[in-house]
Design a protein around this motif. Structure first.
Motif, short mmCIF file in Angstrom:
data_model
loop_
_atom_site.label_atom_id
_atom_site.label_comp_id
_atom_site.label_asym_id
_atom_site.label_seq_id
_atom_site.Cartn_x
_atom_site.Cartn_y
_atom_site.Cartn_z
N SER A 142 -8.67 2.33 -2.35
CA SER A 142 -7.23 2.24 -2.57
C SER A 142 -6.57 3.62 -2.54
CB SER A 142 -6.93 1.55 -3.91
OG SER A 142 -7.48 2.26 -4.99
N LEU A 143 -7.37 4.66 -2.35
CA LEU A 143 -6.86 6.01 -2.16
C LEU A 143 -6.85 6.33 -0.67
CD1 LEU A 143 -5.98 8.57 -3.78
CD2 LEU A 143 -8.34 9.36 -3.56
N ARG A 144 -5.75 6.90 -0.19
CA ARG A 144 -5.61 7.19 1.23
C ARG A 144 -6.77 8.05 1.73
NH1 ARG A 144 -1.48 7.62 5.07
NH2 ARG A 144 0.07 6.87 3.58
N PRO A 145 -7.37 7.70 2.85
CA PRO A 145 -8.43 8.53 3.42
C PRO A 145 -7.92 9.96 3.64
CG PRO A 145 -8.34 6.42 4.55
CD PRO A 145 -7.13 6.48 3.66
N GLY A 146 -8.72 10.91 3.25
CA GLY A 146 -8.33 12.31 3.39
C GLY A 146 -7.71 12.89 2.14
N ALA A 147 -7.30 12.04 1.22
CA ALA A 147 -6.77 12.54 -0.06
C ALA A 147 -7.94 13.02 -0.90
CB ALA A 147 -5.98 11.46 -0.78
N GLU A 148 -7.97 14.30 -1.23
CA GLU A 148 -9.07 14.89 -1.97
C GLU A 148 -8.96 14.49 -3.45
OE1 GLU A 148 -12.10 16.52 -3.54
OE2 GLU A 148 -11.83 16.60 -1.36
N PRO A 149 -9.97 13.77 -4.00
CA PRO A 149 -9.89 13.31 -5.38
C PRO A 149 -9.62 14.42 -6.40
CG PRO A 149 -11.66 12.17 -4.26
CD PRO A 149 -11.15 13.23 -3.31
N GLU A 150 -10.23 15.58 -6.20
CA GLU A 150 -10.03 16.66 -7.17
C GLU A 150 -8.57 17.14 -7.15
OE1 GLU A 150 -12.27 17.40 -9.32
OE2 GLU A 150 -13.80 16.16 -8.37
N ALA A 186 1.65 9.62 -0.08
CA ALA A 186 0.55 10.54 0.20
C ALA A 186 -0.76 10.08 -0.42
CB ALA A 186 0.89 11.93 -0.33
N LEU A 187 -0.71 9.06 -1.29
CA LEU A 187 -1.91 8.61 -1.99
C LEU A 187 -2.40 7.25 -1.53
CD1 LEU A 187 -1.08 9.58 -5.70
CD2 LEU A 187 -2.31 10.93 -3.98
N VAL A 188 -1.48 6.34 -1.21
CA VAL A 188 -1.84 4.95 -0.95
C VAL A 188 -1.95 4.68 0.55
CG1 VAL A 188 -1.22 2.55 -1.39
CG2 VAL A 188 -0.62 4.32 -3.05
N PRO A 189 -3.06 4.08 1.01
CA PRO A 189 -3.14 3.69 2.42
C PRO A 189 -2.02 2.71 2.77
CG PRO A 189 -5.28 3.54 1.35
CD PRO A 189 -4.28 3.77 0.26
N PRO A 190 -1.50 2.75 3.96
CA PRO A 190 -0.39 1.85 4.34
C PRO A 190 -0.69 0.38 4.14
CG PRO A 190 -0.72 3.55 5.99
CD PRO A 190 -1.88 3.66 5.05
N THR A 191 -1.96 0.00 4.17
CA THR A 191 -2.32 -1.41 4.06
C THR A 191 -2.50 -1.88 2.63
OG1 THR A 191 -4.66 -0.83 4.30
CG2 THR A 191 -3.45 -1.44 6.31
N VAL A 192 -2.45 -0.95 1.66
CA VAL A 192 -2.67 -1.33 0.26
C VAL A 192 -1.40 -1.95 -0.28
CG1 VAL A 192 -3.09 -0.47 -2.07
CG2 VAL A 192 -4.42 0.40 -0.16
N PRO A 193 -1.45 -3.15 -0.89
CA PRO A 193 -0.25 -3.79 -1.42
C PRO A 193 0.34 -3.05 -2.60
CG PRO A 193 -2.22 -5.02 -2.06
CD PRO A 193 -2.66 -3.98 -1.06
N ASP A 194 1.60 -3.36 -2.91
CA ASP A 194 2.31 -2.67 -3.99
C ASP A 194 1.64 -2.84 -5.33
OD1 ASP A 194 4.15 -1.82 -2.20
OD2 ASP A 194 5.64 -3.36 -2.67
#
Length: 203
Positions: A142-150, A186-194
């Motif tokens: 549920s975190l956008r690919p490429g978003a660095e967790p740290e 910047a955090l949520v993938p476009p396909t993740v629902p609200d």
């Protein structure tokens, strides 16, 4: 009965100490001021806490433990991870706006620094809790690919600590909701629902 009275005295001292440390800082606080605020004799204060440093340690520890427990309760494994993250940030903002104990723990950690045997820095405790929610979002995609967790954990902590910087004169709920609207893309993938998005309002 004696034990109950002793526990009540200790709690009164911790509350008074938190209020004074929050207002005056570590160096500006005296044990006499704390005992006066708590309506407790200096002898009773010395019985419970051997020094100002010991009392400050106890305030820091209690501040960190209470906020840590609240954050862990909000990070429900059955809830969307980014929603939990948003609720955790919101709770910290609320605590910093309303709770002298939380503010005192933060101020004491900043002013006293780190030392062996000293109570934990609440900022580190909070970041660890926020990081767990971020890693959960990463693991469930549920975190956008490429978003660095740290980096996301650092951002969440910075948003929470913003309250201390600006004070309580602003509408924090409206401010936080507005910031989340900017941050979410910047955090949520476009396909993740609200339903996975943070709420941005106090639970």
């Amino acid at each position: 009965m004696r034990q109950v009275r002793a526990e009540g005295t200790r709690n009164a001292l911790l509350l008074a100490a938190a209020q004074i440390f929050d207002r005056d800082g570590y160096e500006g606080t005296t044990l006499a001021t704390i005992s006066d605020r708590a309506a407790v004799s200096k002898g009773a204060l010395s019985f419970h806490f051997s020094s100002k440093s010991a009392l400050a340690d106890a305030v820091q520890y209690l501040s960190c433990e209470r906020s840590r427990s609240e954050l862990e309760a909000l990070d429900d494994p059955g809830a969307p991870a980014l929603r939990a993250l948003g609720d955790m940030v919101d709770r910290l903002v609320h605590r910093l706006a309303t709770d002298p104990l939380t503010r005192a723990g933060l101020r004491l950690a900043r002013e006293r620094g780190r030392a062996p045997g000293r109570s934990p820095d609440c900022r580190l405790v909070w970041r660890a809790a926020l990081r767990r929610a971020v890693l959960r979002a990463h693991d469930d995609n549920s975190l956008r690919p490429g978003a660095e967790p740290e980096s996301v954990a650092d951002l969440a902590l910075a948003l929470a600590l913003h309250q201390e910087a600006v004070g309580a004169d602003r509408d924090q709920d409206a401010w936080l909701s507005g910031v989340w609207e900017l941050v979410l893309p910047a955090l949520v993938p476009p396909t993740v629902p609200d339903s996975r998005a943070p709420t941005g309002s106090c639970p």
